[in-house]
Scaffold this motif. Structure first.
Motif, PDB file in Angstrom:
ATOM      1  N   ARG A 274      66.282  53.542  62.339  1.00 18.29           N
ATOM      2  CA  ARG A 274      65.880  53.024  63.647  1.00 18.29           C
ATOM      3  C   ARG A 274      65.028  54.005  64.443  1.00 18.29           C
ATOM      4  NH1 ARG A 274      71.464  50.790  66.066  1.00 18.29           N
ATOM      5  NH2 ARG A 274      72.312  52.434  64.711  1.00 18.29           N
ATOM      6  N   LEU A 275      64.818  55.199  63.879  1.00 15.32           N
ATOM      7  CA  LEU A 275      63.939  56.174  64.523  1.00 15.32           C
ATOM      8  C   LEU A 275      62.632  56.358  63.765  1.00 15.32           C
ATOM      9  CD1 LEU A 275      66.472  58.843  65.756  1.00 15.32           C
ATOM     10  CD2 LEU A 275      64.683  57.813  67.145  1.00 15.32           C
ATOM     11  N   ARG A 276      62.356  55.467  62.828  1.00 12.34           N
ATOM     12  CA  ARG A 276      61.070  55.525  62.151  1.00 12.34           C
ATOM     13  C   ARG A 276      59.967  55.109  63.116  1.00 12.34           C
ATOM     14  NH1 ARG A 276      63.413  52.782  56.583  1.00 12.34           N
ATOM     15  NH2 ARG A 276      64.294  54.696  55.732  1.00 12.34           N
ATOM     16  N   PRO A 277      58.745  55.681  62.987  1.00 13.82           N
ATOM     17  CA  PRO A 277      58.274  56.511  61.868  1.00 13.82           C
ATOM     18  C   PRO A 277      58.593  58.001  61.977  1.00 13.82           C
ATOM     19  CG  PRO A 277      56.478  56.116  63.377  1.00 13.82           C
ATOM     20  CD  PRO A 277      57.666  55.344  63.922  1.00 13.82           C
ATOM     21  N   ILE A 278      59.228  58.428  63.086  1.00 14.65           N
ATOM     22  CA  ILE A 278      59.533  59.857  63.232  1.00 14.65           C
ATOM     23  C   ILE A 278      60.338  60.363  62.037  1.00 14.65           C
ATOM     24  CG2 ILE A 278      60.675  61.595  64.649  1.00 14.65           C
ATOM     25  CD1 ILE A 278      58.210  60.466  65.954  1.00 14.65           C
ATOM     26  N   THR A 279      61.320  59.572  61.604  1.00 10.41           N
ATOM     27  CA  THR A 279      62.215  60.025  60.545  1.00 10.41           C
ATOM     28  C   THR A 279      61.665  59.797  59.143  1.00 10.41           C
ATOM     29  OG1 THR A 279      63.396  57.922  60.823  1.00 10.41           O
ATOM     30  CG2 THR A 279      64.321  59.868  61.906  1.00 10.41           C
ATOM     31  N   HIS A 280      60.435  59.319  59.030  1.00 13.73           N
ATOM     32  CA  HIS A 280      59.804  59.290  57.709  1.00 13.73           C
ATOM     33  C   HIS A 280      59.557  60.706  57.202  1.00 13.73           C
ATOM     34  CE1 HIS A 280      59.331  55.107  56.849  1.00 13.73           C
ATOM     35  NE2 HIS A 280      58.598  54.863  57.907  1.00 13.73           N
TER      36      HIS A 280
ATOM     37  N   LYS B  29      66.698  62.843  61.464  1.00 14.09           N
ATOM     38  CA  LYS B  29      66.872  62.499  62.878  1.00 14.09           C
ATOM     39  C   LYS B  29      67.724  63.534  63.604  1.00 14.09           C
ATOM     40  CE  LYS B  29      70.857  59.309  62.720  1.00 14.09           C
ATOM     41  NZ  LYS B  29      71.336  57.996  63.228  1.00 14.09           N
ATOM     42  N   GLN B  30      68.609  64.206  62.874  1.00 11.51           N
ATOM     43  CA  GLN B  30      69.446  65.228  63.505  1.00 11.51           C
ATOM     44  C   GLN B  30      68.643  66.452  63.927  1.00 11.51           C
ATOM     45  OE1 GLN B  30      69.981  63.991  60.410  1.00 11.51           O
ATOM     46  NE2 GLN B  30      71.862  62.787  60.535  1.00 11.51           N
ATOM     47  N   LEU B  31      67.397  66.553  63.451  1.00 11.17           N
ATOM     48  CA  LEU B  31      66.549  67.694  63.788  1.00 11.17           C
ATOM     49  C   LEU B  31      65.535  67.368  64.878  1.00 11.17           C
ATOM     50  CD1 LEU B  31      65.881  69.191  60.240  1.00 11.17           C
ATOM     51  CD2 LEU B  31      67.650  69.832  61.902  1.00 11.17           C
ATOM     52  N   ILE B  32      65.564  66.143  65.393  1.00 17.48           N
ATOM     53  CA  ILE B  32      64.674  65.803  66.503  1.00 17.48           C
ATOM     54  C   ILE B  32      65.055  66.656  67.714  1.00 17.48           C
ATOM     55  CG2 ILE B  32      64.037  63.992  68.147  1.00 17.48           C
ATOM     56  CD1 ILE B  32      64.326  61.984  65.900  1.00 17.48           C
ATOM     57  N   PRO B  33      64.086  67.349  68.321  1.00 20.31           N
ATOM     58  CA  PRO B  33      64.427  68.230  69.438  1.00 20.31           C
ATOM     59  C   PRO B  33      64.653  67.458  70.737  1.00 20.31           C
ATOM     60  CG  PRO B  33      62.075  68.339  68.996  1.00 20.31           C
ATOM     61  CD  PRO B  33      62.667  67.457  67.931  1.00 20.31           C
ATOM     62  N   VAL B  34      65.694  67.825  71.430  1.00 24.14           N
ATOM     63  CA  VAL B  34      65.989  67.308  72.761  1.00 24.14           C
ATOM     64  C   VAL B  34      66.001  68.496  73.707  1.00 24.14           C
ATOM     65  CG1 VAL B  34      67.746  66.228  74.200  1.00 24.14           C
ATOM     66  CG2 VAL B  34      67.280  65.315  71.926  1.00 24.14           C
TER      67      VAL B  34
ATOM     68  N   VAL C  15      64.957  55.344  69.589  1.00 26.05           N
ATOM     69  CA  VAL C  15      64.069  56.125  70.464  1.00 26.05           C
ATOM     70  C   VAL C  15      64.604  56.176  71.891  1.00 26.05           C
ATOM     71  CG1 VAL C  15      61.780  56.173  71.512  1.00 26.05           C
ATOM     72  CG2 VAL C  15      62.013  55.734  69.067  1.00 26.05           C
ATOM     73  N   ASP C  16      65.101  55.052  72.396  1.00 22.35           N
ATOM     74  CA  ASP C  16      65.626  55.036  73.764  1.00 22.35           C
ATOM     75  C   ASP C  16      66.795  56.006  73.918  1.00 22.35           C
ATOM     76  OD1 ASP C  16      63.745  53.187  74.507  1.00 22.35           O
ATOM     77  OD2 ASP C  16      65.089  51.460  74.352  1.00 22.35           O
ATOM     78  N   ASP C  17      67.619  56.125  72.875  1.00 20.24           N
ATOM     79  CA  ASP C  17      68.749  57.056  72.928  1.00 20.24           C
ATOM     80  C   ASP C  17      68.267  58.499  73.012  1.00 20.24           C
ATOM     81  OD1 ASP C  17      70.735  54.994  72.604  1.00 20.24           O
ATOM     82  OD2 ASP C  17      70.206  54.926  70.480  1.00 20.24           O
ATOM     83  N   VAL C  18      67.244  58.824  72.227  1.00 23.93           N
ATOM     84  CA  VAL C  18      66.704  60.181  72.237  1.00 23.93           C
ATOM     85  C   VAL C  18      66.120  60.509  73.613  1.00 23.93           C
ATOM     86  CG1 VAL C  18      64.966  61.717  71.255  1.00 23.93           C
ATOM     87  CG2 VAL C  18      66.232  60.184  69.763  1.00 23.93           C
TER      88      VAL C  18
ATOM     89  N   VAL D  41      57.736  59.233  72.175  1.00 16.37           N
ATOM     90  CA  VAL D  41      58.071  60.362  71.319  1.00 16.37           C
ATOM     91  C   VAL D  41      56.870  60.589  70.413  1.00 16.37           C
ATOM     92  CG1 VAL D  41      59.615  61.304  69.569  1.00 16.37           C
ATOM     93  CG2 VAL D  41      60.537  59.825  71.363  1.00 16.37           C
ATOM     94  N   ILE D  42      56.250  61.755  70.532  1.00 21.93           N
ATOM     95  CA  ILE D  42      55.041  62.086  69.790  1.00 21.93           C
ATOM     96  C   ILE D  42      55.415  63.058  68.674  1.00 21.93           C
ATOM     97  CG2 ILE D  42      52.686  62.936  69.934  1.00 21.93           C
ATOM     98  CD1 ILE D  42      53.244  60.487  71.694  1.00 21.93           C
TER      99      ILE D  42
END
Length: 355
Positions: A13-19, A23-28, A224-227, A324-325
């Motif tokens: 559900r976080l694609r295309p970022i997680t391609h 997802k656990q490494l997405i910075p917040v 994406v909304d959660d992030v 999210v870019i």
């Protein structure tokens, strides 16, 4: 006590970022979600960590290493396919031995960590402990029912007619009895071994399952909304500081972090916001709840309520928000084209034509 962190999911559900990234490494707020989890484990006094990995194992290993940077000792446990949370316990049997352990889903965030949760488990000496939070729509979660003493009497996965508003947060604690429970359950309709079924098995066998109900912020990073929401919440806690360069033509409003090596020229930044190391912000506006990672470039643009990952650039774009870019992404303004408008208008008309 040990910890078992589950990071095997693919984050569809976080694609295309997680391609291209776990997802656990997405910075917040410029810190990977997984780092918050690892820091919580350390703060709870746990040092031995088993990390259940799947298809993104290479990226996770590269980011975490042996765990020394977090003050932890990390052992990697390969799950060849996502067969459920209880299956993660099953494949980790040798690592866990006969120790109590905390199981923490690596895409969850709990503000202020899990120290109180671990203390509750150690004090009550229950067969298991679940972290719970009240939610508006329990049908989206695993739901627990409690007796007057806070003991779990039932757990139901995504009930259509929930009898409780207490959702199960992605943090559990187990005694070695859970290994009997995992061996005693069967795959669900999803063909997965569900951890909720293992918890229910313990209840049905008469074992005590305790609960810790939290009233503080938590988030399951699913989409994406959660992030973006988690980013907003974490940025609310930052303290402003400037370690980089900000010229006299720029204005910082509120709590803004400018990391070392970053350069802000001719720009206005309204916090809370974080500008990562070696990032350039030039002749631009950066609005609230925006985190820009390192080695990025923002020029002649406006951006707010967004996350920009490492190495990305945004140039000449009038407005970016709720976005999210991804890493090394280039976002540029399209060239202006001549547009002709053919109009047939009646008398006394009023028309506004966009340029």
């Amino acid at each position: 006590m040990k910890a078992l962190i589950l990071v095997g999911g693919v984050g569809s559900r976080l694609r295309p970022i997680t391609h291209t990234s776990a997802k656990q490494l997405i910075p917040v707020a410029n810190i990977p979600v997984l780092s918050y989890v690892l820091n919580s484990i350390k703060e709870a006094g746990i040092s031995e960590v088993g990390m259940v990995v799947g298809a993104t194992a290479t990226e996770i290993r590269a980011a975490v290493g042996d765990g020394a940077q977090f003050g932890l000792n990390v052992t990697y446990l390969q799950q060849d396919a996502p067969r459920g949370l209880a299956d993660a316990v099953l494949i980790s049997r040798d690592f866990l031995g006969d120790d109590d352990f905390v199981m923490y889903l690596g895409d969850n965030y709990v503000v202020d960590g899990i120290v109180d949760f671990v203390e509750d488990f150690r004090r009550d000496k229950a067969a298991a402990q679940v972290m719970l939070a009240r939610v508006d729509d329990p049908r989206r979660f695993g739901v627990a029912e409690l007796d007057v003493d806070g003991r779990v009497t039932a757990v139901v996965e995504k009930p259509q007619d929930p009898r409780s508003d207490l959702a199960i947060v992605g943090v559990y604690a187990f005694s070695p009895l859970v290994h009997e429970a995992v061996a005693g359950i069967k795959p669900s309709w999803r063909d997965e071994l569900e951890i909720t079924d293992a918890v229910q098995w313990l209840v049905d066998q008469g074992h005590r399952v305790g609960s810790t109900v939290i009233d503080r912020y938590w988030k399951d990073i699913a989409g994406v909304d959660d992030v973006l929401e988690m980013n907003r919440h974490v940025l609310e806690t930052v303290e402003g500081r400037v370690d980089g360069e900000v010229d006299e033509a720029s204005e910082l409003v509120g709590r803004v972090v400018v990391e070392a090596g970053a350069k802000v020229t001719g720009s206005r930044i309204v916090g809370p916001a974080v500008i990562g190391p070696d990032t350039v912000v030039q002749d631009s506006y950066v609005g609230p709840f925006t985190s820009i990672d390192g080695n990025c470039r923002i020029t002649h643009s406006e951006i707010q309520y967004s996350i920009v990952l490492r190495g990305a650039s945004i140039e000449g774009v009038a407005r970016v928000e709720d976005s999210v870019i991804g890493r090394e992404t280039e976002v540029n303004a399209a060239p202006r084209t001549s547009t002709a408008h053919r109009l047939v208008l009646g008398d006394h008309s009023r028309v506004r034509v966009g340029c």
